[in-house]
Scaffold this motif. Sequence first.
Motif, PDB file in Angstrom:
ATOM      1  N   ILE A 223      21.266  25.852  18.195  1.00 31.98           N
ATOM      2  CA  ILE A 223      21.071  26.890  16.847  1.00 31.98           C
ATOM      3  C   ILE A 223      21.992  27.327  16.903  1.00 31.98           C
ATOM      4  O   ILE A 223      22.350  28.584  18.179  1.00 31.98           O
ATOM      5  CB  ILE A 223      19.644  26.362  16.605  1.00 31.98           C
ATOM      6  N   PHE A 225      22.277  30.963  14.419  1.00 36.80           N
ATOM      7  CA  PHE A 225      21.312  31.865  13.264  1.00 36.80           C
ATOM      8  C   PHE A 225      22.699  32.680  12.623  1.00 36.80           C
ATOM      9  O   PHE A 225      22.828  33.588  13.188  1.00 36.80           O
ATOM     10  CB  PHE A 225      20.811  32.761  13.806  1.00 36.80           C
ATOM     11  N   LEU A 321      19.246  22.662   7.572  1.00 41.12           N
ATOM     12  CA  LEU A 321      17.703  21.666   8.328  1.00 41.12           C
ATOM     13  C   LEU A 321      17.309  20.954   7.206  1.00 41.12           C
ATOM     14  O   LEU A 321      17.096  21.326   5.774  1.00 41.12           O
ATOM     15  CB  LEU A 321      16.482  22.851   8.291  1.00 41.12           C
ATOM     16  N   THR A 346      22.313  22.782  15.009  1.00 39.00           N
ATOM     17  CA  THR A 346      21.749  23.223  14.140  1.00 39.00           C
ATOM     18  C   THR A 346      22.670  24.725  13.362  1.00 39.00           C
ATOM     19  O   THR A 346      22.945  25.924  14.134  1.00 39.00           O
ATOM     20  CB  THR A 346      20.045  23.429  13.914  1.00 39.00           C
ATOM     21  N   CYS A 348      21.268  28.230  11.069  1.00 39.13           N
ATOM     22  CA  CYS A 348      19.688  28.288  10.531  1.00 39.13           C
ATOM     23  C   CYS A 348      20.487  29.756   9.313  1.00 39.13           C
ATOM     24  O   CYS A 348      20.370  30.329  10.293  1.00 39.13           O
ATOM     25  CB  CYS A 348      19.090  28.048  11.554  1.00 39.13           C
ATOM     26  N   GLU A 352      15.823  28.880   5.699  1.00 40.81           N
ATOM     27  CA  GLU A 352      15.217  27.758   6.490  1.00 40.81           C
ATOM     28  C   GLU A 352      14.109  28.620   7.512  1.00 40.81           C
ATOM     29  O   GLU A 352      14.438  27.303   8.108  1.00 40.81           O
ATOM     30  CB  GLU A 352      17.153  26.968   6.935  1.00 40.81           C
ATOM     31  N   LEU A 356      12.734  26.005  10.306  1.00 40.81           N
ATOM     32  CA  LEU A 356      12.523  25.733  11.784  1.00 40.81           C
ATOM     33  C   LEU A 356      11.753  25.847  12.577  1.00 40.81           C
ATOM     34  O   LEU A 356      10.938  24.981  13.670  1.00 40.81           O
ATOM     35  CB  LEU A 356      13.892  26.896  12.330  1.00 40.81           C
TER      36      LEU A 356
END
Length: 427
Positions: A223, A225, A321, A346, A348, A352, A356
């Motif tokens: 993931i 961020f 997401l 992913t 994010c 979101e 998550l």
Amino acid sequence: MDFDMLGLKPRLIAALDEMGIKDPTPIQKQAIPPALDGRDVMGLAQTGTGKTAAFGLPLVQHLLAEDVRPAARTARALILAPTRELVNQIVENLNGYIKGSHLKVARVMGGVGINPQIKRLERGVDLLVATPGRLIDLMDRGAVNLGESRFLVLDEADQMLDMGFIHALRQIEPKLPKDRQTLLFSATMPKDMETLAATYLDRPVRVQVATSGQTADKIEQSIHFIAKAEKPGLLLDLLRAHDGEAALVFARTKHGSDRLAKQLTNAGVNAVAIHGNRSQGQRTRALEAFTDGSAPVMVATDVAARGLDIPVVKHVYNYELPNVPETYVHRIGRTARAGREGAAITLCAPDEMGELKDIEKVIKGEIPVASGRRWSPSQEEAKPKQNRGGGGRRRSGGGGPRQGGGPAKAAAKPGGANRRRRPRRSA
């Protein structure tokens, strides 16, 4: 354990061998014997584990053993699936199982003309694979009578619940004989599934080879961020790092999928979009371009989270997401199929974090971080609030300060990133 030990006839085993299928999967080992015995079955297994053969092979063996012909406008067995793509996948597999036999398979689904489907049903079929909405249309027109359907399969039943098909099921089920065999298969087991099973199944054998929310072992999850406005640039960098490799990118809305596919193509990455507003011809052409490599990137809404069995998919990107946490499992299950390896990445944004957290509850663990740091509660709450109206939840929009090393802010904004919608029927 071989297929013959499960009770399948040599004819079906030969068909499987011709299709290159040698060994049964765990769900097939557990589901096929009770299904051959005529028991109702409730099967739980993650995507890509061979559920189609788990119900398709027993159905074909039962129908071959009866050796009768269907009456006009009837179907001896009915298989319901939530999306057109899944209908097509099921039909493709069934055609392999019945090759050389007298059995006839038909598909009915939205997005294509209804008149050829009416004509196809006039002489009756042995196996009918349908999306619920189009099936009800045909029932209302008198084009199909389910009174002879002694076998019912509900495939991806949890997605049918998510997409609001429960009302359609309530219209269809009473038209079927009470004395029938019902097989229900699902990737997850939400609370409503127990109610559904109690309504449609009679003392079912429950088989389970994966817990709800379990992801395939060979999927490498990660993931990033990142602020929402910087997602396009990061996605381009990630796609270019694996140039030419098949990548499936999930966006939240139909409009957003189209915009993102256009942005990627304008940036030199050939991409196609697939979603519920596309005609069946458009969806088929997009899938063909993706499968043959002429468009190595496909941007999709969750209509593609089930029913796509494309072995070449190496990377799945959650550009946005999903609203329903279990959908994350279905999305990333499009890679690492049939024992292959794959990656699920992913992206994010601050707004979101709620999604998550719900996803990580379902998969019972945190997704490994590739860049940035988890957004703090203060950063989540710092976003401007937006009232969606109608008495619904208030969700935040907007971005936040970007964290971690990544590409510079892209000029283009991702389509539809602020919008939240309930899952909708897309058959």
